[in-house]
Design an enzyme around this catalytic site. Structure first.
Site, PDB file in Angstrom:
ATOM      1  N   ASP A  10       0.864  -1.175   0.000  1.00 12.74           N
ATOM      2  CA  ASP A  10       0.000   0.000   0.000  1.00 12.74           C
ATOM      3  C   ASP A  10       0.910   1.237   0.000  1.00 12.74           C
ATOM      4  O   ASP A  10       1.779   1.357   0.878  1.00 12.74           O
ATOM      5  CB  ASP A  10      -0.861  -0.057   1.277  1.00 12.74           C
ATOM      6  CG  ASP A  10      -1.792   1.126   1.409  1.00 12.74           C
ATOM      7  OD1 ASP A  10      -1.732   2.037   0.560  1.00 12.74           O
ATOM      8  OD2 ASP A  10      -2.571   1.134   2.382  1.00 12.74           O
TER       9      ASP A  10
ATOM     10  N   GLU B  42      29.529   8.550   5.324  1.00 13.67           N
ATOM     11  CA  GLU B  42      29.657   7.125   5.595  1.00 13.67           C
ATOM     12  C   GLU B  42      29.584   6.357   4.287  1.00 13.67           C
ATOM     13  O   GLU B  42      29.298   5.172   4.266  1.00 13.67           O
ATOM     14  CB  GLU B  42      28.636   6.641   6.620  1.00 13.67           C
ATOM     15  CG  GLU B  42      27.221   7.073   6.414  1.00 13.67           C
ATOM     16  CD  GLU B  42      26.316   6.681   7.585  1.00 13.67           C
ATOM     17  OE1 GLU B  42      26.211   5.483   7.863  1.00 13.67           O
ATOM     18  OE2 GLU B  42      25.717   7.568   8.199  1.00 13.67           O
TER      19      GLU B  42
ATOM     20  N   CYS C 133      25.835   8.679  10.924  1.00 14.96           N
ATOM     21  CA  CYS C 133      25.164   9.935  10.541  1.00 14.96           C
ATOM     22  C   CYS C 133      25.531  11.115  11.428  1.00 14.96           C
ATOM     23  O   CYS C 133      25.300  12.261  11.046  1.00 14.96           O
ATOM     24  CB  CYS C 133      23.651   9.750  10.556  1.00 14.96           C
ATOM     25  SG  CYS C 133      23.099   8.340   9.592  1.00 14.96           S
TER      26      CYS C 133
ATOM     27  N   THR D 267      14.067   3.862   2.382  1.00 14.12           N
ATOM     28  CA  THR D 267      14.548   5.097   3.037  1.00 14.12           C
ATOM     29  C   THR D 267      15.818   5.633   2.378  1.00 14.12           C
ATOM     30  O   THR D 267      16.458   6.530   2.926  1.00 14.12           O
ATOM     31  CB  THR D 267      14.828   4.855   4.542  1.00 14.12           C
ATOM     32  OG1 THR D 267      15.971   3.982   4.659  1.00 14.12           O
ATOM     33  CG2 THR D 267      13.647   4.226   5.247  1.00 14.12           C
TER      34      THR D 267
ATOM     35  N   HIS E 202      17.891  14.302  13.477  1.00 15.03           N
ATOM     36  CA  HIS E 202      18.361  13.394  12.421  1.00 15.03           C
ATOM     37  C   HIS E 202      17.117  12.669  11.895  1.00 15.03           C
ATOM     38  O   HIS E 202      16.348  12.117  12.678  1.00 15.03           O
ATOM     39  CB  HIS E 202      19.374  12.395  12.974  1.00 15.03           C
ATOM     40  CG  HIS E 202      19.650  11.277  12.013  1.00 15.03           C
ATOM     41  ND1 HIS E 202      20.157  11.505  10.759  1.00 15.03           N
ATOM     42  CD2 HIS E 202      19.438   9.931  12.097  1.00 15.03           C
ATOM     43  CE1 HIS E 202      20.274  10.356  10.111  1.00 15.03           C
ATOM     44  NE2 HIS E 202      19.829   9.388  10.905  1.00 15.03           N
TER      45      HIS E 202
ATOM     46  N   SER F 117      24.391   5.820  14.093  1.00 13.84           N
ATOM     47  CA  SER F 117      24.323   4.422  14.530  1.00 13.84           C
ATOM     48  C   SER F 117      25.676   4.006  15.077  1.00 13.84           C
ATOM     49  O   SER F 117      26.712   4.539  14.704  1.00 13.84           O
ATOM     50  CB  SER F 117      23.945   3.529  13.356  1.00 13.84           C
ATOM     51  OG  SER F 117      22.662   3.855  12.912  1.00 13.84           O
TER      52      SER F 117
HETATM   53  N1  CAA Z   1      -0.791   2.868   5.986  1.00 18.01           N
HETATM   54  C1  CAA Z   1      -0.240   3.633   6.960  1.00 18.01           C
HETATM   55  N2  CAA Z   1       0.839   3.241   7.696  1.00 18.01           N
HETATM   56  C2  CAA Z   1       1.382   2.035   7.415  1.00 18.01           C
HETATM   57  C3  CAA Z   1       0.837   1.178   6.423  1.00 18.01           C
HETATM   58  C4  CAA Z   1      -0.283   1.658   5.678  1.00 18.01           C
HETATM   59  N3  CAA Z   1      -0.837   0.922   4.711  1.00 18.01           N
HETATM   60  N4  CAA Z   1       1.577   0.054   6.379  1.00 18.01           N
HETATM   61  C5  CAA Z   1       2.546   0.172   7.329  1.00 18.01           C
HETATM   62  N5  CAA Z   1       2.412   1.366   7.944  1.00 18.01           N
HETATM   63  C6  CAA Z   1       3.242   1.923   9.015  1.00 18.01           C
HETATM   64  C7  CAA Z   1       3.636   0.912  10.068  1.00 18.01           C
HETATM   65  O1  CAA Z   1       2.618   0.771  11.062  1.00 18.01           O
HETATM   66  C8  CAA Z   1       4.920   1.549  10.612  1.00 18.01           C
HETATM   67  O2  CAA Z   1       4.595   2.596  11.461  1.00 18.01           O
HETATM   68  P1  CAA Z   1       4.801   2.450  13.067  1.00 18.01           P
HETATM   69  O3  CAA Z   1       6.265   2.096  13.252  1.00 18.01           O
HETATM   70  O4  CAA Z   1       4.445   3.773  13.601  1.00 18.01           O
HETATM   71  O5  CAA Z   1       3.900   1.341  13.495  1.00 18.01           O
HETATM   72  C9  CAA Z   1       5.529   2.185   9.370  1.00 18.01           C
HETATM   73  O6  CAA Z   1       4.477   2.297   8.413  1.00 18.01           O
HETATM   74  C10 CAA Z   1       6.641   1.367   8.725  1.00 18.01           C
HETATM   75  O7  CAA Z   1       6.147   0.073   8.507  1.00 18.01           O
HETATM   76  P2  CAA Z   1       6.990  -1.199   8.914  1.00 18.01           P
HETATM   77  O8  CAA Z   1       7.492  -1.036  10.321  1.00 18.01           O
HETATM   78  O9  CAA Z   1       6.220  -2.411   8.581  1.00 18.01           O
HETATM   79  O10 CAA Z   1       8.197  -1.007   7.904  1.00 18.01           O
HETATM   80  P3  CAA Z   1       9.428  -1.930   7.639  1.00 18.01           P
HETATM   81  O11 CAA Z   1       9.581  -2.938   8.717  1.00 18.01           O
HETATM   82  O12 CAA Z   1       9.348  -2.420   6.250  1.00 18.01           O
HETATM   83  O13 CAA Z   1      10.617  -0.897   7.691  1.00 18.01           O
HETATM   84  C11 CAA Z   1      12.308   0.118   9.041  1.00 18.01           C
HETATM   85  C12 CAA Z   1      10.819   0.051   8.741  1.00 18.01           C
HETATM   86  C13 CAA Z   1      12.704  -1.123   9.832  1.00 18.01           C
HETATM   87  C14 CAA Z   1      12.595   1.355   9.878  1.00 18.01           C
HETATM   88  C15 CAA Z   1      13.114   0.166   7.725  1.00 18.01           C
HETATM   89  O14 CAA Z   1      12.742   1.279   6.977  1.00 18.01           O
HETATM   90  C16 CAA Z   1      14.602   0.177   7.932  1.00 18.01           C
HETATM   91  O15 CAA Z   1      15.235  -0.842   8.175  1.00 18.01           O
HETATM   92  N6  CAA Z   1      15.259   1.377   7.785  1.00 18.01           N
HETATM   93  C17 CAA Z   1      16.699   1.519   7.904  1.00 18.01           C
HETATM   94  C18 CAA Z   1      17.126   1.703   9.322  1.00 18.01           C
HETATM   95  C19 CAA Z   1      16.679   3.019   9.877  1.00 18.01           C
HETATM   96  O16 CAA Z   1      16.420   3.981   9.167  1.00 18.01           O
HETATM   97  N7  CAA Z   1      16.611   3.106  11.214  1.00 18.01           N
HETATM   98  C20 CAA Z   1      16.257   4.334  11.873  1.00 18.01           C
HETATM   99  C21 CAA Z   1      17.014   4.520  13.163  1.00 18.01           C
HETATM  100  S1  CAA Z   1      18.759   4.321  12.878  1.00 18.01           S
HETATM  101  C22 CAA Z   1      19.269   5.801  12.194  1.00 18.01           C
HETATM  102  O17 CAA Z   1      18.577   6.773  12.269  1.00 18.01           O
HETATM  103  C23 CAA Z   1      20.579   5.832  11.475  1.00 18.01           C
HETATM  104  C24 CAA Z   1      20.333   5.882  10.006  1.00 18.01           C
HETATM  105  O18 CAA Z   1      20.218   6.947   9.441  1.00 18.01           O
HETATM  106  C25 CAA Z   1      20.216   4.650   9.264  1.00 18.01           C
END
Ligand code: CAA
Length: 444
Positions: A30, A82, A119, A162, A243, A363
C-alpha cells in the site's frame, strides 16, 4: 566572538524515485506505508556521473560563490560521510581538487579531513570547525564543513525505501549570518551493533532495533544536555531539527522529547485534568509496571492538542525536504535545520534571537543534542537556497531505471549506461586514474 553557520547550501542527486507511484507497486505494498507510515514520498539518487564528491563540490561551489569567497579564505575543509570509497585519501581532498578547477588559487594551506561516526559525523565535523575557530587557530579564515552521502541499501533490504543521496555544505565562521552553535550540548553514547558497514558498501542493519537504539541514545543525550542548559521547557525552542532517517522516526522521537521537556512545567500542570501527571518511577513497584504506565501516558500525550500544536510549530517544517529526498545520513539533521528555517522564512515568521534544539544521531551509536541561536541575517541567507528548483528538476526514474542506477552505484558491479540527465554547470565524475583514483571535471 560567537561562532556558527554563516551559510548553507544543499545539493540533491539529480534523480528521483517516487515511492508511492513506482516503489510501492513493485513491492506489492500500500503506498500509504511509505507516504504515511514512513512519511516519505520520494528518494533522491545520483545520476551516473554523480557521487559523494560531485554533490559535495557542487554544494560548496555555490556556497563559496554566494559568499564571495576564494580558496585563501578557507582554512579547513572537513567532509563527513559514511559512503567513502577510499580508506586513506579523504573525500575533502577530492572536493578541494574540484574547487581548484573553478576558483583562483588553491587550498594548499587548508587542513582537510574526513569524519566518521555514521550519521552524527556531520555534526561532529561542525563541532570540530567551531572549536577550531573558538580556539583562535583560524587566522581570520572560515571552515567548509560538508556532509555528503549516497545512502544506499542492499536491494530488498528493509531500509530500501529510506534511501537517498545528497550533500549539505556549511560555511562555519565568526559572527555568522544563520545560527551560532552554542556551548550547551549533551551526549548519549554506547557500543551498539544496530547499523554498520564492516568493509562493505551496503549496511548490515537491524531496522527495528536501530529505532530503539536511536530513541535510547536521544533520551540520554537530552538528560546530559540539561546538565549544561538547566531546566528545559518545550517553548524555549523555536525549532527542533532531528536526524531524519525517515519522518516517521522523528514522529516517534518527538513525542518522547516533548514528554521529557514538559516534565515539571506548567504544561504538565495544565494537562493533568486531561491525561494525569507523568508517571514517576518511585510510584511503581517494578520497572515493568513503570514502563507500561509511561507508555500509556505517552500515547495519551501524543493525542493532546497541546502536543499537536508544539509538533506543528517546531517539528513538522523540519521534515519538509526530507519527505522528498529520503535519508542523507550525515547531512540529514542539517537538511532538517535548513528546511525548518526555510519554511519559517516563507511563512514570514521572525526567528532572530530564537533558540534551536538540534538532535543528531549516528548508529553504532551516539546522539548529540545541542542548542543554537538564530542570527539576524538568517532570513536573507536561507532565502538564497534553490532547493525547490533542484527537487523539481530531478528526473523521475522508472522501476527498471532504478534497478540500473542502483547497480551503477554498486562498487562491486561495472555497469556502463548513459546518464538519464545532461549535466550543466556542475562537477561530474569522468572516469578512473592510473592508481584507481576517481577523476572529476567541471562541465559548462
Ligand atoms: N498505511 C499507513 N501506515 C502504514 C501502512 C499503511 N498501509 N503500512 C505500514 N504502515 C506503518 C507501520 O505501522 C509503521 O509505522 P509504526 O512504526 O508507527 O507502526 C511504518 O508504516 C513502517 O512500517 P513497517 O514497520 O512495517 O516497515 P518496515 O519494517 O518495512 O521498515 C524500518 C521500517 C525497519 C525502519 C526500515 O525502513 C529500515 O530498516 N530502515 C533503515 C534503518 C533506519 O532507518 N533506522 C532508523 C534509526 S537508525 C538511524 O537513524 C541511522 C540511520 O540513518 C540509518
Amino acid at each position: 566572538m560567537p561562532t556558527g553557520i554563516d551559510g548553507v547550501e544543499i545539493r540533491t542527486g539529480n534523480l528521483k524515485l517516487d515511492l508511492a507511484e513506482t516503489f510501492a507497486p513493485e513491492k506489492d505494498d500500500d503506498p500509504a506505508k511509505y507516504t504515511k507510515g514512513l512519511g516519505l514520498h520520494a528518494s533522491s539518487f545520483p545520476d551516473t556521473y554523480e557521487d559523494i564528491v560531485t554533490m559535495a563540490a557542487n554544494a560548496a561551489k555555490r556556497l563559496m560563490e554566494r559568499k564571495g569567497l576564494q580558496p585563501d579564505d578557507i582554512g579547513r575543509i572537513d567532509v563527513a560521510t559514511e559512503s567513502a570509497f577510499d580508506h586513506a585519501k579523504p573525500v575533502s581532498t577530492y572536493v578541494a581538487g574540484c574547487l581548484e578547477q573553478v576558483f583562483e588559487g588553491d587550498f594548499h594551506h587548508a587542513n582537510k579531513g574526513e569524519r566518521k561516526f555514521a550519521c552524527i559525523a556531520g555534526t561532529q565535523a561542525l563541532d570540530d570547525a567551531v572549536n577550531w575557530i573558538e580556539a583562535g587557530k583560524n587566522r581570520g579564515r572560515a571552515a567548509l564543513v560538508i556532509a555528503t552521502d549516497t545512502a544506499l541499501y542492499e536491494r530488498g533490504d528493509s531500509g530500501e525505501a529510506t534511501q537517498g543521496a545528497g550533500a549539505v555544505a556549511m560555511l562555519v565562521d565568526e559572527d555568522p549570518d544563520l545560527v551560532t552553535v552554542d556551548p550547551d550540548q549533551g551526549y548519549g553514547s554506547a557500543d551498539e551493533t544496530d547499523f554498520l558497514k564492516p568493509n562493505q558498501q551496503f549496511p548490515s542493519v537491524d531496522g527495528k532495533r536501530s529505532m530503539q537504539v536511536y530513541l535510547a541514545r536521544m533520551r540520554e543525550a537530552l538528560t546530559d544536555f540539561e546538565r549544561s542548559w538547566g531546566d528545559t521547557h518545550p517553548d524555549q525552542f523555536a525549532l527542533v531539527p532531528f536526524h531524519t532517517p525517515f519522518p516517521g522516526m522523528v514522529r516517534k522521537a518527538a513525542v518522547l522529547g516533548f514528554r521529557h521537556l514538559m516534565r515539571g512545567t506548567d504544561i504538565e500542570d495544565a494537562l493533568e485534568s486531561e491525561i494525569g501527571r507523568q508517571p514517576r518511577r518511585d510510584d511503581f513497584a517494578d520497572d515493568e509496571a513503570f514502563m507500561d504506565a509511561l507508555s500509556e501516558y505517552t500515547d495519551a500525550l501524543g493525542e493532546t492538542d497541546r502536543y499537536a500544536e508544539w509538533y506543528d510549530d517546531t517539528i513538522e517544517s523540519t521534515l519538509a525536504i526530507s519527505r522528498h529526498v529520503g535519508n542523507w545520513y550525515t547531512g540529514s539533521v542539517h537538511l532538517a535545520r535548513a528546511a525548518g528555517l526555510r519554511e519559517a522564512a516563507q511563512a514570514g515568521v521572525d526567528l532572530a534571537g530564537e533558540h534551536l534544539l538540534v538532535a543528531s544521531y549516528g548508529s553504532g551509536a551516539q546522539a548529540e543534542i545541542h542548542a543554537e541561536t538564530v542570527q539576524d541575517g538568517w532570513e536573507a541567507e536561507i532565502e538564497q537556497l534553490n532547493v525547490e528548483d533542484q527537487l523539481d528538476d530531478r528526473y523521475d526514474i522508472s522501476w527498471s531505471e532504478y534497478e540500473t542506477i542502483h547497480e551503477v552505484h554498486d562498487y562491486d558491479e561495472t555497469t556502463d549506461v548513459d546518464p538519464f540527465t545532461t549535466p550543466s554547470r556542475e562537477f561530474v565524475f569522468d572516469g578512473w586514474g592510473r592508481m584507481g583514483e576517481r577523476k572529476y571535471t567541471y562541465v559548462e
